[in-house]
Design a protein around this motif. Structure first.
Motif, PDB file in Angstrom:
ATOM      1  N   ILE A   1       1.436  -5.680   3.992  1.00  0.00           N
ATOM      2  CA  ILE A   1       0.581  -6.466   4.869  1.00  0.00           C
ATOM      3  C   ILE A   1       0.103  -7.700   4.099  1.00  0.00           C
ATOM      4  CG2 ILE A   1      -1.464  -5.137   4.197  1.00  0.00           C
ATOM      5  CD1 ILE A   1      -2.411  -5.392   7.127  1.00  0.00           C
TER       6      ILE A   1
ATOM      7  N   TYR B   1       0.847  -1.191   0.000  1.00  0.00           N
ATOM      8  CA  TYR B   1       0.000   0.000   0.000  1.00  0.00           C
ATOM      9  C   TYR B   1       0.883   1.241   0.000  1.00  0.00           C
ATOM     10  CZ  TYR B   1      -4.225  -2.633   1.134  1.00  0.00           C
ATOM     11  OH  TYR B   1      -5.295  -3.489   1.093  1.00  0.00           O
TER      12      TYR B   1
ATOM     13  N   TRP C   1       7.535   5.139  -0.116  1.00  0.00           N
ATOM     14  CA  TRP C   1       7.252   4.456   1.150  1.00  0.00           C
ATOM     15  C   TRP C   1       6.010   3.596   0.998  1.00  0.00           C
ATOM     16  CZ3 TRP C   1      10.031   4.392   5.594  1.00  0.00           C
ATOM     17  CH2 TRP C   1      11.044   5.335   5.725  1.00  0.00           C
TER      18      TRP C   1
ATOM     19  N   SER D   1       1.855  -5.682  10.126  1.00  0.00           N
ATOM     20  CA  SER D   1       2.194  -4.961   8.895  1.00  0.00           C
ATOM     21  C   SER D   1       3.588  -4.385   9.087  1.00  0.00           C
ATOM     22  CB  SER D   1       1.188  -3.838   8.609  1.00  0.00           C
ATOM     23  OG  SER D   1       1.281  -2.840   9.610  1.00  0.00           O
ATOM     24  N   MET D   2       4.181  -3.918   8.005  1.00  0.00           N
ATOM     25  CA  MET D   2       5.521  -3.330   8.078  1.00  0.00           C
ATOM     26  C   MET D   2       5.579  -2.098   7.178  1.00  0.00           C
ATOM     27  SD  MET D   2       7.958  -6.784   7.991  1.00  0.00           S
ATOM     28  CE  MET D   2       8.728  -6.220   6.551  1.00  0.00           C
ATOM     29  N   LYS D   3       6.376  -1.134   7.594  1.00  0.00           N
ATOM     30  CA  LYS D   3       6.669   0.033   6.763  1.00  0.00           C
ATOM     31  C   LYS D   3       7.979  -0.262   6.052  1.00  0.00           C
ATOM     32  CE  LYS D   3       3.323   2.403   8.656  1.00  0.00           C
ATOM     33  NZ  LYS D   3       2.055   2.522   8.026  1.00  0.00           N
TER      34      LYS D   3
ATOM     35  N   ARG E   1       2.309   4.449   1.096  1.00  0.00           N
ATOM     36  CA  ARG E   1       2.414   5.124   2.402  1.00  0.00           C
ATOM     37  C   ARG E   1       1.385   4.616   3.390  1.00  0.00           C
ATOM     38  NH1 ARG E   1       5.616   9.549   3.657  1.00  0.00           N
ATOM     39  NH2 ARG E   1       6.956  10.083   1.927  1.00  0.00           N
ATOM     40  N   ASN E   2       0.563   5.523   3.919  1.00  0.00           N
ATOM     41  CA  ASN E   2      -0.462   5.155   4.901  1.00  0.00           C
ATOM     42  C   ASN E   2      -1.853   5.240   4.284  1.00  0.00           C
ATOM     43  OD1 ASN E   2       1.416   4.792   6.999  1.00  0.00           O
ATOM     44  ND2 ASN E   2       1.505   6.991   7.313  1.00  0.00           N
TER      45      ASN E   2
ATOM     46  N   THR F   1       3.338   0.541   3.101  1.00  0.00           N
ATOM     47  CA  THR F   1       2.920  -0.338   4.186  1.00  0.00           C
ATOM     48  C   THR F   1       2.678  -1.675   3.520  1.00  0.00           C
ATOM     49  OG1 THR F   1       1.866   1.457   5.399  1.00  0.00           O
ATOM     50  CG2 THR F   1       1.191  -0.790   5.957  1.00  0.00           C
TER      51      THR F   1
END
Length: 176
Positions: free
Chosen positions: A159, A31, A155, A117-119, A33-34, A157
């Motif tokens: 998951i 995904y 960046w 989840s991970m960044k 960023r956020n 995310t």
């Protein structure tokens, strides 16, 4: 007769919508960023493994992080491999983990780091990130460069999720 055709048509439409919209495929989703903007996905199943390989920005050697998809659809880091100690790199194993030096690399295994989840960032200055996974039945190892799918410096995310057939068909599938 018309009523039967309408009911049958409605039934077929409901089945089609269910097949298209109900989450059924397990994937590693990237995904942006956020957000809920899916940039790409990699089909994986419970128990499958994947690796994120990046070039450390200071000592410019590869770092391999190995992950597994848990039964609960979380991400478990089970090993890290690197060549140089330095910023961000562990200097030893924690309790229950194994630390080994072999073939010119440090291996820390038996990690049990669980992430819902991970960044993750695609490198900007040193943009040599790679994604590695095994294909069906672990027969073929596949690798792609992040730059083939993502902009340097982007960046994400990541998951593990179940997505619908519709999302699967309209999304960007990472493939060899």
């Amino acid at each position: 007769m018309k009523r039967r055709k309408r009911i049958l048509s409605l039934f077929v439409l409901l089945i089609l919508l269910t097949v298209l919209l109900v989450p059924s495929r397990t994937v590693l989703v990237f995904y942006e960023r956020n957000t809920d903007n899916m940039e790409a996905f990699l089909p994986l199943q419970q128990g499958d493994t994947f690796q994120v390989i990046f070039t450390h920005s200071i000592h410019l050697t590869d770092v391999v992080e190995k992950y597994r998809v848990t039964d609960d659809l979380e991400i478990e880091q089970y090993e890290i491999i690197y060549e140089e100690f330095g910023i961000g790199m562990p200097s030893n194993a924690e309790e229950g983990e194994d630390f080994e030096y072999k073939d010119g690399k440090y291996h820390i295994s038996n990690l049990n780091n669980i992430f819902p989840s991970m960044k993750i960032r695609n490198g900007k200055t040193v943009s040599e990130n790679r994604l590695v996974w095994e294909s069906e039945n672990n027969e073929n190892r596949n690798m792609v460069w992040f730059n083939d799918y993502f902009e340097p410096g982007a960046w994400f995310t990541i998951i593990i999720e179940r997505i619908s057939l519709w999302e699967y068909l309209k999304g960007v599938k990472i493939s060899e």
